[in-house]
Design an enzyme around this catalytic site. Structure first.
Site, PDB file in Angstrom:
ATOM      1  N   ASP A  69       3.624   0.185  12.250  1.00 14.82           N
ATOM      2  CA  ASP A  69       2.412  -0.322  11.607  1.00 14.82           C
ATOM      3  C   ASP A  69       2.127  -1.794  11.950  1.00 14.82           C
ATOM      4  O   ASP A  69       1.104  -2.337  11.528  1.00 14.82           O
ATOM      5  CB  ASP A  69       2.498  -0.139  10.081  1.00 14.82           C
ATOM      6  CG  ASP A  69       2.311   1.312   9.678  1.00 14.82           C
ATOM      7  OD1 ASP A  69       2.018   2.146  10.556  1.00 14.82           O
ATOM      8  OD2 ASP A  69       2.462   1.630   8.479  1.00 14.82           O
ATOM      9  N   CYS A  74      -5.190   8.067   8.958  1.00 15.53           N
ATOM     10  CA  CYS A  74      -5.448   7.562  10.303  1.00 15.53           C
ATOM     11  C   CYS A  74      -5.116   8.618  11.349  1.00 15.53           C
ATOM     12  O   CYS A  74      -4.124   9.329  11.223  1.00 15.53           O
ATOM     13  CB  CYS A  74      -4.579   6.322  10.566  1.00 15.53           C
ATOM     14  SG  CYS A  74      -5.105   4.884   9.655  1.00 15.53           S
ATOM     15  N   ARG A 112      -3.782  10.130   3.763  1.00 14.63           N
ATOM     16  CA  ARG A 112      -2.510  10.733   4.110  1.00 14.63           C
ATOM     17  C   ARG A 112      -1.619  10.986   2.889  1.00 14.63           C
ATOM     18  O   ARG A 112      -1.012  12.030   2.734  1.00 14.63           O
ATOM     19  CB  ARG A 112      -1.802   9.781   5.082  1.00 14.63           C
ATOM     20  CG  ARG A 112      -0.580  10.331   5.711  1.00 14.63           C
ATOM     21  CD  ARG A 112      -0.939  11.359   6.738  1.00 14.63           C
ATOM     22  NE  ARG A 112       0.219  12.141   7.125  1.00 14.63           N
ATOM     23  CZ  ARG A 112       0.151  13.374   7.589  1.00 14.63           C
ATOM     24  NH1 ARG A 112      -1.019  13.978   7.704  1.00 14.63           N
ATOM     25  NH2 ARG A 112       1.232  14.014   7.936  1.00 14.63           N
ATOM     26  N   LYS A 125       0.840  -1.217   0.000  1.00  6.72           N
ATOM     27  CA  LYS A 125       0.000   0.000   0.000  1.00  6.72           C
ATOM     28  C   LYS A 125       0.867   1.257   0.000  1.00  6.72           C
ATOM     29  O   LYS A 125       0.668   2.155  -0.812  1.00  6.72           O
ATOM     30  CB  LYS A 125      -0.896  -0.009   1.238  1.00  6.72           C
ATOM     31  CG  LYS A 125      -1.461   1.332   1.600  1.00  6.72           C
ATOM     32  CD  LYS A 125      -2.110   1.291   2.968  1.00  6.72           C
ATOM     33  CE  LYS A 125      -2.442   2.650   3.516  1.00  6.72           C
ATOM     34  NZ  LYS A 125      -1.317   3.395   4.068  1.00  6.72           N
ATOM     35  N   ASN A 126       1.827   1.311   0.923  1.00  4.19           N
ATOM     36  CA  ASN A 126       2.569   2.564   1.068  1.00  4.19           C
ATOM     37  C   ASN A 126       3.500   2.840  -0.106  1.00  4.19           C
ATOM     38  O   ASN A 126       3.893   3.982  -0.323  1.00  4.19           O
ATOM     39  CB  ASN A 126       3.346   2.579   2.393  1.00  4.19           C
ATOM     40  CG  ASN A 126       2.408   2.763   3.579  1.00  4.19           C
ATOM     41  OD1 ASN A 126       1.246   3.126   3.401  1.00  4.19           O
ATOM     42  ND2 ASN A 126       2.898   2.502   4.780  1.00  4.19           N
ATOM     43  N   ARG A 155       0.306  14.906  12.947  1.00  6.23           N
ATOM     44  CA  ARG A 155       1.042  14.421  11.775  1.00  6.23           C
ATOM     45  C   ARG A 155       1.528  15.635  10.972  1.00  6.23           C
ATOM     46  O   ARG A 155       0.991  15.968   9.918  1.00  6.23           O
ATOM     47  CB  ARG A 155       0.155  13.488  10.925  1.00  6.23           C
ATOM     48  CG  ARG A 155      -0.262  12.240  11.698  1.00  6.23           C
ATOM     49  CD  ARG A 155      -0.960  11.211  10.860  1.00  6.23           C
ATOM     50  NE  ARG A 155      -0.043  10.418  10.072  1.00  6.23           N
ATOM     51  CZ  ARG A 155      -0.395   9.317   9.390  1.00  6.23           C
ATOM     52  NH1 ARG A 155      -1.639   8.888   9.430  1.00  6.23           N
ATOM     53  NH2 ARG A 155       0.493   8.654   8.685  1.00  6.23           N
ATOM     54  N   ARG A 178      -9.031   0.490   3.606  1.00  2.00           N
ATOM     55  CA  ARG A 178      -8.068   1.421   3.009  1.00  2.00           C
ATOM     56  C   ARG A 178      -6.770   0.714   2.665  1.00  2.00           C
ATOM     57  O   ARG A 178      -6.070   1.124   1.732  1.00  2.00           O
ATOM     58  CB  ARG A 178      -7.760   2.547   4.000  1.00  2.00           C
ATOM     59  CG  ARG A 178      -8.829   3.622   4.059  1.00  2.00           C
ATOM     60  CD  ARG A 178      -8.371   4.794   4.905  1.00  2.00           C
ATOM     61  NE  ARG A 178      -6.941   4.946   4.753  1.00  2.00           N
ATOM     62  CZ  ARG A 178      -6.077   5.055   5.761  1.00  2.00           C
ATOM     63  NH1 ARG A 178      -6.490   5.070   6.985  1.00  2.00           N
ATOM     64  NH2 ARG A 178      -4.787   5.182   5.515  1.00  2.00           N
ATOM     65  N   GLN A 188       8.680  18.901   7.553  1.00  2.00           N
ATOM     66  CA  GLN A 188       9.885  18.430   6.847  1.00  2.00           C
ATOM     67  C   GLN A 188       9.669  18.369   5.332  1.00  2.00           C
ATOM     68  O   GLN A 188      10.596  18.582   4.558  1.00  2.00           O
ATOM     69  CB  GLN A 188      10.313  17.054   7.373  1.00  2.00           C
ATOM     70  CG  GLN A 188      10.674  17.052   8.843  1.00  2.00           C
ATOM     71  CD  GLN A 188      11.768  18.057   9.178  1.00  2.00           C
ATOM     72  OE1 GLN A 188      12.850  18.032   8.582  1.00  2.00           O
ATOM     73  NE2 GLN A 188      11.482  18.950  10.101  1.00  2.00           N
TER      74      GLN A 188
HETATM   75  C1  UD1 Z   1       4.257   6.589   6.803  1.00  2.00           C
HETATM   76  C2  UD1 Z   1       3.267   5.487   6.550  1.00  2.00           C
HETATM   77  C3  UD1 Z   1       2.603   5.067   7.857  1.00  2.00           C
HETATM   78  C4  UD1 Z   1       3.651   4.716   8.901  1.00  2.00           C
HETATM   79  C5  UD1 Z   1       4.696   5.823   9.028  1.00  2.00           C
HETATM   80  C6  UD1 Z   1       5.846   5.453   9.937  1.00  2.00           C
HETATM   81  C7  UD1 Z   1       2.544   6.015   4.305  1.00  2.00           C
HETATM   82  C8  UD1 Z   1       1.463   6.502   3.421  1.00  2.00           C
HETATM   83  N1  UD1 Z   1       2.275   5.973   5.614  1.00  2.00           N
HETATM   84  O1  UD1 Z   1       3.527   7.701   7.309  1.00  2.00           O
HETATM   85  O2  UD1 Z   1       1.779   3.942   7.593  1.00  2.00           O
HETATM   86  O3  UD1 Z   1       3.023   4.535  10.155  1.00  2.00           O
HETATM   87  O4  UD1 Z   1       5.231   6.147   7.743  1.00  2.00           O
HETATM   88  O5  UD1 Z   1       6.471   4.299   9.482  1.00  2.00           O
HETATM   89  O6  UD1 Z   1       3.615   5.642   3.855  1.00  2.00           O
HETATM   90  N2  UD1 Z   1       7.126  13.990  11.185  1.00  2.00           N
HETATM   91  C9  UD1 Z   1       7.416  15.305  11.471  1.00  2.00           C
HETATM   92  N3  UD1 Z   1       7.428  16.208  10.435  1.00  2.00           N
HETATM   93  C10 UD1 Z   1       7.145  15.850   9.144  1.00  2.00           C
HETATM   94  C11 UD1 Z   1       6.865  14.493   8.867  1.00  2.00           C
HETATM   95  C12 UD1 Z   1       6.860  13.594   9.918  1.00  2.00           C
HETATM   96  O7  UD1 Z   1       7.675  15.676  12.616  1.00  2.00           O
HETATM   97  O8  UD1 Z   1       7.177  16.708   8.259  1.00  2.00           O
HETATM   98  C13 UD1 Z   1       7.140  13.001  12.288  1.00  2.00           C
HETATM   99  C14 UD1 Z   1       5.762  12.348  12.508  1.00  2.00           C
HETATM  100  O9  UD1 Z   1       4.974  13.115  13.392  1.00  2.00           O
HETATM  101  C15 UD1 Z   1       6.147  10.986  13.080  1.00  2.00           C
HETATM  102  C16 UD1 Z   1       7.490  10.676  12.403  1.00  2.00           C
HETATM  103  O10 UD1 Z   1       7.980  11.922  11.896  1.00  2.00           O
HETATM  104  O11 UD1 Z   1       6.366  11.066  14.460  1.00  2.00           O
HETATM  105  C17 UD1 Z   1       7.398   9.688  11.263  1.00  2.00           C
HETATM  106  O12 UD1 Z   1       6.411  10.117  10.331  1.00  2.00           O
HETATM  107  P1  UD1 Z   1       6.487   9.732   8.781  1.00  2.00           P
HETATM  108  O13 UD1 Z   1       7.560   8.719   8.572  1.00  2.00           O
HETATM  109  O14 UD1 Z   1       6.539  10.987   8.007  1.00  2.00           O
HETATM  110  O15 UD1 Z   1       5.078   9.058   8.561  1.00  2.00           O
HETATM  111  P2  UD1 Z   1       4.161   9.147   7.284  1.00  2.00           P
HETATM  112  O16 UD1 Z   1       5.001   9.304   6.066  1.00  2.00           O
HETATM  113  O17 UD1 Z   1       3.037  10.104   7.507  1.00  2.00           O
END
Ligand code: UD1
Length: 419
Positions: A306, A117, A93, A22-23, A122, A398, A126
């Site tokens: 996950d 979710c 997302r 999925k991701n 979130r 999803r 970055q």
């Molecule tokens: C992706 C996955 C999700 C998984 C997560 C962590 C997808 C679509 N979703 O989510 O299923 O749970 O990786 O493996 O691929 N953060 C910041 N600033 C940012 C971005 C992230 O502080 O700009 C923090 C988040 O709050 C979190 C951590 O970084 O604590 C990791 O988030 P991230 O790896 O970005 O998760 P997603 O890409 O949203």
């Protein structure tokens, strides 16, 4: 409204074939916007997040043909708007990837603030930091993101946190930029490598994906005219591995990359499960009550957040007390309240949860609070005494393709009922 009804206490036995990730799929689909041509993607999981991604692409002008339930051809020659459907982009997302891809393709895009979710805050700071480093202007206002760039120029981007989404998004925006972009402290998840492989197949020049430094040499054009197959879903494979352990079953999980599953395999062995690794398939079985274990979720190659809820089900019936420390998402323990309705004894406090193992779980009506929580509740229903009802299935749909059929083929007594 739909619900799943599961009659429990079934050891799962047999074979299951894992779908495309999925991701990876929800990033590769927006990545096709960088191609001014036609490409075919195989092993696409047929799940609702993919269908919404396709709808968004179509609204932007792409032409999508489903060749089979798991293969699509996408023609992105006629991308004719820079406003993505705001309601659809708010639904999940990964719509943030439209920003990186459309900045590369058109230098402009407006999307709704991504949904997905509810796992806690979130932020996307970055992502924005990376786009701005390449010369874009990003405004977040009234629930929308608007990004514009006259020209994107490669730069060095240091990620303050290890972020899957930001790493992929900055990579997308850098593919057609002028010069070289270096992403430092990049995430290393298998789907990051998969998105880079897809883009390289289409003509990009990305090196180092899978390590914490990714270098993207900008190219003038992506040619398309190629076929790409999405990597197997590491999280779906892990879900069935943990279901085998929890149910004292014996499952051969086919079409997976066992290298991606090492952190899960290690924990399964620690709790007393057994594993036979065949490289592209893995057999997992367990003939005893699982033992306790402590888990800390971490970015890849650490134990994935996950799979934390699914592991939580195993620990809820383990001998002794286990601790899970969640380091990625602050609200990831919502599922523990549902498991407690089924007789588990879990105390969640901030980033930690304490699992006092019980002999067995009992049926109860429970609510899927997010995608992976839903998968965990299915496993809980399969091992529980009595008939469990699971609601809020839209979360599960999803991210898991044919989930009840896959579990049913392993012997689970599970049916979907429309109320
Ligand atoms: C992706 C996955 C999700 C998984 C997560 C962590 C997808 C679509 N979703 O989510 O299923 O749970 O990786 O493996 O691929 N953060 C910041 N600033 C940012 C971005 C992230 O502080 O700009 C923090 C988040 O709050 C979190 C951590 O970084 O604590 C990791 O988030 P991230 O790896 O970005 O998760 P997603 O890409 O949203």
């Amino acid at each position: 409204m739909e619900k799943l009804v599961i009659t429990g206490q079934t050891p799962l036995k047999g074979e299951v074939t894992i779908s495309g990730a999925k991701n990876a799929a929800v990033a590769i689909l927006p990545a096709t916007l960088l191609i001014d041509g036609v490409c075919t993607i195989e092993n696409i999981p047929n799940i609702s997040d993919v269908k919404i991604s396709c709808e968004i692409l179509e609204k932007l002008g792409a032409k999508i043909t489903w060749n089979t339930p798991n293969e699509i051809t996408i023609d992105t020659r006629n991308i004719n708007t820079t406003v993505a459907p705001l309601d659809l982009t708010r639904k999940f997302r990964a719509s943030y990837y439209i920003v990186g891809a459309m900045l590369g393709r058109k230098g402009k895009i407006q999307v709704g603030m991504p949904g997905g979710c509810k796992l806690g805050a979130r932020p996307i700071d970055q992502h924005i930091k990376g786009f701005e480093a390449l010369g874009a202007t990003v405004e977040v206002e009234k629930g929308n993101i608007t990004a514009t760039a006259d020209k994107l120029v490669g730069n060095s981007v240091y990620m303050d946190v290890v972020s899957v989404g930001a790493t992929i998004n900055v990579m997308l925006s850098a593919v057609l930029a002028e010069g070289t972009t270096v992403i430092d402290n990049a995430a290393k998840e298998p789907h990051i490598v998969d998105v880079a492989n897809f883009l390289n197949t289409m003509g990009a020049d990305i090196r180092g994906a899978g390590t914490d430094i990714i270098k993207i040499n900008g190219v003038k054009k992506l040619s398309g005219n190629s076929t790409y197959s999405v990597v197997p879903d590491q999280i779906e494979a892990g879900t069935f591995m943990l279901a085998a352990v929890a149910s004292k079953g014996d499952i051969l999980i086919k079409n997976c990359i066992t290298k991606h599953l090492e952190s899960i395999t290690a924990k399964i062995i620690e709790v007393g499960g057994q594993v036979e690794d065949y490289g592209d398939s893995i057999r997992v079985w367990c003939d005893r009550r699982p033992g306790k274990a402590n888990i800390k979720t971490l970015p890849y190659p650490g134990f994935p957040t996950d799979l934390q809820p699914q592991m939580g089900v195993v620990l809820s019936i383990a001998e002794g007390t286990s601790i899970i420390n969640e380091s990625i998402w602050e609200s990831r323990f919502q599922y523990t309240e549902e498991l407690n309705k089924m007789g588990a004894k879990i105390t969640a406090q901030g980033k930690s949860a304490f699992f006092e193992g019980v002999d067995k779980l009992y049926s109860a009506p429970v609510y899927s609070t997010d995608l992976r929580a839903g998968a965990a509740l299915i496993i809980a229903g399969i091992i529980a005494e009595g008939e469990t009802e699971i609601y809020n299935l839209e979360h599960i749909d999803r991210g898991y393709e044919n989930i009840e059929e896959k579990f049913r083929n392993l012997g689970a007594k599970i049916k979907r009922i429309k109320e």
